[in-house]
Design a protein around this motif. Structure first.
Motif, PDB file in Angstrom:
ATOM      1  N   SER A  31      39.425 -19.180 -42.097  1.00 58.11           N
ATOM      2  CA  SER A  31      39.595 -18.197 -41.026  1.00 58.11           C
ATOM      3  C   SER A  31      40.995 -17.610 -41.036  1.00 58.11           C
ATOM      4  O   SER A  31      41.978 -18.316 -41.246  1.00 58.11           O
ATOM      5  CB  SER A  31      39.339 -18.857 -39.659  1.00 58.11           C
ATOM      6  OG  SER A  31      38.035 -19.389 -39.607  1.00 58.11           O
ATOM      7  N   TYR A  33      43.548 -14.412 -39.004  1.00 52.18           N
ATOM      8  CA  TYR A  33      43.700 -13.695 -37.746  1.00 52.18           C
ATOM      9  C   TYR A  33      44.882 -12.739 -37.814  1.00 52.18           C
ATOM     10  O   TYR A  33      45.870 -13.009 -38.496  1.00 52.18           O
ATOM     11  CB  TYR A  33      43.985 -14.681 -36.595  1.00 52.18           C
ATOM     12  CG  TYR A  33      42.984 -15.804 -36.472  1.00 52.18           C
ATOM     13  CD1 TYR A  33      43.027 -16.908 -37.321  1.00 52.18           C
ATOM     14  CD2 TYR A  33      41.986 -15.751 -35.495  1.00 52.18           C
ATOM     15  CE1 TYR A  33      42.096 -17.923 -37.214  1.00 52.18           C
ATOM     16  CE2 TYR A  33      41.052 -16.770 -35.379  1.00 52.18           C
ATOM     17  CZ  TYR A  33      41.115 -17.850 -36.248  1.00 52.18           C
ATOM     18  OH  TYR A  33      40.194 -18.862 -36.142  1.00 52.18           O
ATOM     19  N   TYR A  35      47.393 -11.042 -34.880  1.00 52.08           N
ATOM     20  CA  TYR A  35      47.823 -10.938 -33.493  1.00 52.08           C
ATOM     21  C   TYR A  35      48.968  -9.940 -33.407  1.00 52.08           C
ATOM     22  O   TYR A  35      49.717  -9.747 -34.360  1.00 52.08           O
ATOM     23  CB  TYR A  35      48.348 -12.283 -32.980  1.00 52.08           C
ATOM     24  CG  TYR A  35      47.308 -13.316 -32.656  1.00 52.08           C
ATOM     25  CD1 TYR A  35      46.840 -14.190 -33.630  1.00 52.08           C
ATOM     26  CD2 TYR A  35      46.801 -13.442 -31.368  1.00 52.08           C
ATOM     27  CE1 TYR A  35      45.898 -15.166 -33.325  1.00 52.08           C
ATOM     28  CE2 TYR A  35      45.853 -14.412 -31.045  1.00 52.08           C
ATOM     29  CZ  TYR A  35      45.413 -15.267 -32.041  1.00 52.08           C
ATOM     30  OH  TYR A  35      44.479 -16.225 -31.739  1.00 52.08           O
ATOM     31  N   TYR A  48      39.898 -10.753 -36.316  1.00 47.35           N
ATOM     32  CA  TYR A  48      39.881 -12.008 -37.028  1.00 47.35           C
ATOM     33  C   TYR A  48      38.748 -12.004 -38.045  1.00 47.35           C
ATOM     34  O   TYR A  48      37.831 -11.180 -37.989  1.00 47.35           O
ATOM     35  CB  TYR A  48      39.785 -13.207 -36.078  1.00 47.35           C
ATOM     36  CG  TYR A  48      38.467 -13.364 -35.363  1.00 47.35           C
ATOM     37  CD1 TYR A  48      38.155 -12.584 -34.259  1.00 47.35           C
ATOM     38  CD2 TYR A  48      37.543 -14.320 -35.769  1.00 47.35           C
ATOM     39  CE1 TYR A  48      36.957 -12.742 -33.591  1.00 47.35           C
ATOM     40  CE2 TYR A  48      36.343 -14.487 -35.109  1.00 47.35           C
ATOM     41  CZ  TYR A  48      36.059 -13.689 -34.008  1.00 47.35           C
ATOM     42  OH  TYR A  48      34.869 -13.845 -33.353  1.00 47.35           O
ATOM     43  N   ALA A  50      36.307 -14.926 -39.759  1.00 52.66           N
ATOM     44  CA  ALA A  50      35.906 -16.333 -39.777  1.00 52.66           C
ATOM     45  C   ALA A  50      35.715 -16.847 -41.202  1.00 52.66           C
ATOM     46  O   ALA A  50      35.860 -18.043 -41.463  1.00 52.66           O
ATOM     47  CB  ALA A  50      34.629 -16.531 -38.975  1.00 52.66           C
ATOM     48  N   PHE A  90      51.638 -10.765 -36.146  1.00 53.68           N
ATOM     49  CA  PHE A  90      51.554 -12.080 -36.764  1.00 53.68           C
ATOM     50  C   PHE A  90      50.186 -12.284 -37.389  1.00 53.68           C
ATOM     51  O   PHE A  90      49.157 -12.013 -36.763  1.00 53.68           O
ATOM     52  CB  PHE A  90      51.790 -13.193 -35.737  1.00 53.68           C
ATOM     53  CG  PHE A  90      53.219 -13.325 -35.305  1.00 53.68           C
ATOM     54  CD1 PHE A  90      53.657 -12.738 -34.141  1.00 53.68           C
ATOM     55  CD2 PHE A  90      54.110 -14.039 -36.088  1.00 53.68           C
ATOM     56  CE1 PHE A  90      54.984 -12.847 -33.744  1.00 53.68           C
ATOM     57  CE2 PHE A  90      55.435 -14.167 -35.701  1.00 53.68           C
ATOM     58  CZ  PHE A  90      55.871 -13.568 -34.532  1.00 53.68           C
TER      59      PHE A  90
END
Lengths: 114, 115
Positions: A31, A33, A35, A48, A50, A90
């Motif tokens: 996974s 992501y 941010y 995101y 998975a 991030f």
């Protein structure tokens, strides 16, 4: 052991320009992501993934697109940058089968849109 | 949907004094709870986490946190702070089922240490 690597670390854009933030992890995590961090807002999830081949919207996806190029890489694209997208971005990753929720973060990419 | 509240935006503590950072969460089931720390110019690092069992959890750097279900809280504590603890601290909540794909973060508490 590099962990999560983000490039570039700093970028200045003009309104309307496009750019891609790159993220790569060498921990064999499933996974990944993206941010964004803004003063007083904490971290908000943009998109995101998975697993390889899948992506999903997070809390603030408007104005962004993502690509999960392979298991290692997850890029974030701004097609037409706006001043509201000035932020610190991030990237993070997590092993999918680790039911602990711990995210491993990169050092961030600071983007300024003029 | 889950949410996290960190009511203190900025806290100043003298070196050697004790510290408590507050975190309240909202979630219908048993949450997974986390505290992360962010040093200036760095990414976030996990301090500690709670999933189940003992409600007092120990983390790195001498930090601990206590889960109180009745108060929907997960406050972070340290008996004696060091100048190197100056950073921003984030509480986060995850959904409590397999997958746990997303974490929701609080807005953070900035900790300043004075000599």
């Amino acid at each position: 052991n590099a962990g999560v690597t983000q490039t570039p670390k700093f970028q200045v854009l003009k309104t309307g320009q496009s750019m891609t933030l790159q993220c790569a992890q060498d921990m064999n995590h499933n996974s990944m992501y993206w941010y964004r961090q803004d003063p007083g807002m904490g971290l908000r999830l943009i998109y995101y993934s998975a697993s390889e081949g899948t992506t999903d919207k997070g809390e603030v996806p408007n104005g962004y697109n993502v690509s999960r190029l392979n298991k290692r890489e997850f890029s974030l694209r701004l097609e037409s940058a706006a001043p509201s997208q000035t932020s610190v971005y991030f990237c993070a990753s997590r092993p999918r089968n680790q039911n602990t929720g711990e995210l491993f973060f990169g050092e961030g990419s600071r983007l300024t849109v003029l | 949907a889950q949410s996290v509240t960190q009511p203190d935006i900025h806290i100043t503590v003298s070196e050697g004094a004790s510290l408590e950072l507050r975190c309240n969460y909202s979630y219908g089931a048993t949450p997974y709870l986390f505290w992360y720390v962010q040093s200036p110019g760095q990414g976030l690092q996990l301090l500690l986490k709670y999933f189940s069992g003992d409600t007092l959890v120990q983390g790195i750097k001498g930090f601990e946190a206590e889960f109180k279900r009745s108060q929907s809280s997960f406050n972070l504590r340290k008996p004696s702070v060091h100048w190197s603890d100056a950073a921003e601290y984030f509480c986060a909540v995850g959904i409590s089922n397999f997958g746990n794909e997303k974490l929701t973060f609080g807005t953070g508490t900035r900790l300043t240490i004075i000599p």
